[in-house]
Design an enzyme around this catalytic site. Structure first.
Site, PDB file in Angstrom:
ATOM      1  N   GLY A 199     -25.535  -7.171  18.074  1.00  0.00           N
ATOM      2  CA  GLY A 199     -26.158  -6.750  16.826  1.00  0.00           C
ATOM      3  C   GLY A 199     -26.360  -5.258  16.800  1.00  0.00           C
ATOM      4  O   GLY A 199     -26.412  -4.603  17.855  1.00  0.00           O
ATOM      5  N   CYS A 222     -30.928  -3.925  24.161  1.00  0.00           N
ATOM      6  CA  CYS A 222     -30.670  -3.190  22.925  1.00  0.00           C
ATOM      7  C   CYS A 222     -29.699  -2.058  23.236  1.00  0.00           C
ATOM      8  O   CYS A 222     -29.849  -1.385  24.260  1.00  0.00           O
ATOM      9  CB  CYS A 222     -31.990  -2.629  22.400  1.00  0.00           C
ATOM     10  SG  CYS A 222     -31.831  -1.653  20.894  1.00  0.00           S
ATOM     11  N   LEU A 223     -28.733  -1.857  22.358  1.00  0.00           N
ATOM     12  CA  LEU A 223     -27.753  -0.793  22.590  1.00  0.00           C
ATOM     13  C   LEU A 223     -28.418   0.585  22.603  1.00  0.00           C
ATOM     14  O   LEU A 223     -27.860   1.529  23.151  1.00  0.00           O
ATOM     15  CB  LEU A 223     -26.654  -0.834  21.521  1.00  0.00           C
ATOM     16  CG  LEU A 223     -25.745  -2.065  21.561  1.00  0.00           C
ATOM     17  CD1 LEU A 223     -24.771  -2.058  20.390  1.00  0.00           C
ATOM     18  CD2 LEU A 223     -24.983  -2.156  22.885  1.00  0.00           C
ATOM     19  N   HIS A 264     -34.690  -9.309  16.224  1.00  0.00           N
ATOM     20  CA  HIS A 264     -34.552  -7.996  16.886  1.00  0.00           C
ATOM     21  C   HIS A 264     -33.999  -6.955  15.907  1.00  0.00           C
ATOM     22  O   HIS A 264     -34.543  -5.846  15.794  1.00  0.00           O
ATOM     23  CB  HIS A 264     -33.620  -8.160  18.100  1.00  0.00           C
ATOM     24  CG  HIS A 264     -33.300  -6.892  18.821  1.00  0.00           C
ATOM     25  ND1 HIS A 264     -33.698  -6.651  20.118  1.00  0.00           N
ATOM     26  CD2 HIS A 264     -32.610  -5.778  18.443  1.00  0.00           C
ATOM     27  CE1 HIS A 264     -33.267  -5.442  20.488  1.00  0.00           C
ATOM     28  NE2 HIS A 264     -32.603  -4.902  19.490  1.00  0.00           N
ATOM     29  N   GLU A 265     -32.942  -7.319  15.192  1.00  0.00           N
ATOM     30  CA  GLU A 265     -32.305  -6.340  14.295  1.00  0.00           C
ATOM     31  C   GLU A 265     -33.194  -6.020  13.097  1.00  0.00           C
ATOM     32  O   GLU A 265     -33.264  -4.869  12.663  1.00  0.00           O
ATOM     33  CB  GLU A 265     -30.929  -6.839  13.843  1.00  0.00           C
ATOM     34  CG  GLU A 265     -29.919  -7.076  14.965  1.00  0.00           C
ATOM     35  CD  GLU A 265     -29.756  -5.910  15.928  1.00  0.00           C
ATOM     36  OE1 GLU A 265     -29.947  -4.747  15.528  1.00  0.00           O
ATOM     37  OE2 GLU A 265     -29.459  -6.174  17.110  1.00  0.00           O
ATOM     38  N   GLN A 275     -29.790   2.714  14.156  1.00  0.00           N
ATOM     39  CA  GLN A 275     -29.205   2.973  15.480  1.00  0.00           C
ATOM     40  C   GLN A 275     -28.002   3.904  15.404  1.00  0.00           C
ATOM     41  O   GLN A 275     -27.577   4.444  16.425  1.00  0.00           O
ATOM     42  CB  GLN A 275     -28.804   1.659  16.158  1.00  0.00           C
ATOM     43  CG  GLN A 275     -30.010   0.798  16.530  1.00  0.00           C
ATOM     44  CD  GLN A 275     -29.559  -0.455  17.252  1.00  0.00           C
ATOM     45  OE1 GLN A 275     -29.219  -1.443  16.628  1.00  0.00           O
ATOM     46  NE2 GLN A 275     -29.531  -0.408  18.579  1.00  0.00           N
ATOM     47  N   HIS A 289     -35.724  -3.415  13.865  1.00  0.00           N
ATOM     48  CA  HIS A 289     -35.209  -2.035  13.845  1.00  0.00           C
ATOM     49  C   HIS A 289     -35.426  -1.388  12.474  1.00  0.00           C
ATOM     50  O   HIS A 289     -35.660  -0.185  12.382  1.00  0.00           O
ATOM     51  CB  HIS A 289     -33.702  -2.023  14.132  1.00  0.00           C
ATOM     52  CG  HIS A 289     -33.350  -1.956  15.590  1.00  0.00           C
ATOM     53  ND1 HIS A 289     -33.698  -0.905  16.399  1.00  0.00           N
ATOM     54  CD2 HIS A 289     -32.642  -2.823  16.377  1.00  0.00           C
ATOM     55  CE1 HIS A 289     -33.226  -1.110  17.634  1.00  0.00           C
ATOM     56  NE2 HIS A 289     -32.585  -2.278  17.644  1.00  0.00           N
TER      57      HIS A 289
HETATM   58 NI    NI Z   1     -31.599  -3.143  19.245  1.00  0.00          NI
END
Ligand code: NI
Length: 160
Positions: free
Chosen positions: A46, A88-89, A130-131, A51, A134
């Site tokens: 995701g 998380c990226l 999670h997304e 991000q 953000h």
């Molecule tokens: Ni993330």
């Protein structure tokens, strides 16, 4: 196809509340394509627009079942709970134990700005929550139980 630079924890853009998308245009279409490319390139499941430095309410998810694009997503229903490793990226190399709903249902707009509903359990529910976090400037690191760990030190417990 373009890979965008993924912003990492400490970057202020990750703490901001994102704006709703009012209309679809070439710029936003390109953003979505780039977000998908960037997510796949980084082997993520995701990615949210902040991000890649864009404060718009857009997330992309692919848990291995094909791409899902959520514009202005709103979680309308959750149930159950799951506790497990989450990463998380924007927080490379780290993982932490986070409790999330085991089921989540989200209403969003698709790339044609048409409303639709997406629901999922387990990893999909976790990714949706999670997304969407953000988009409100929230990172999972603030929800971690027992501290953030390096991925190579983490062992999944049989908690689920
Ligand atoms: Ni993330």
């Amino acid at each position: 196809m373009a890979i965008r630079n993924i912003r990492e924890i400490g970057d202020e853009v990750l703490t901001k509340k994102c704006r709703e998308v009012k209309e679809m245009n070439d710029r936003t279409r390109e953003l979505i394509e780039d977000m998908l490319d960037t997510m796949y390139e980084a082997n993520g499941v995701g990615l949210a627009a902040p991000q890649v430095g864009v404060l718009k309410r857009i997330v992309v998810i692919d848990i291995g079942e094909g791409p899902v694009v959520l514009i202005n997503p709103q979680i309308v229903e959750t149930s159950g709970s799951q506790t497990g490793g989450e990463g998380c990226l924007s927080v490379p190399g780290k993982i932490g134990k986070v409790t999330r709903p085991n089921y989540a249902k989200v209403v969003a707009l698709d790339e044609n700005m048409e409303e639709y509903t997406v629901e999922g359990t387990e990893l999909m529910a976790r990714a949706i929550c999670h997304e969407c976090d953000h988009l409100d400037g929230k990172l999972y690191v603030d929800m971690v139980e027992g501290g953030l760990m390096n991925i190579e030190d983490y062992e999944e417990e049989d908690t689920e």
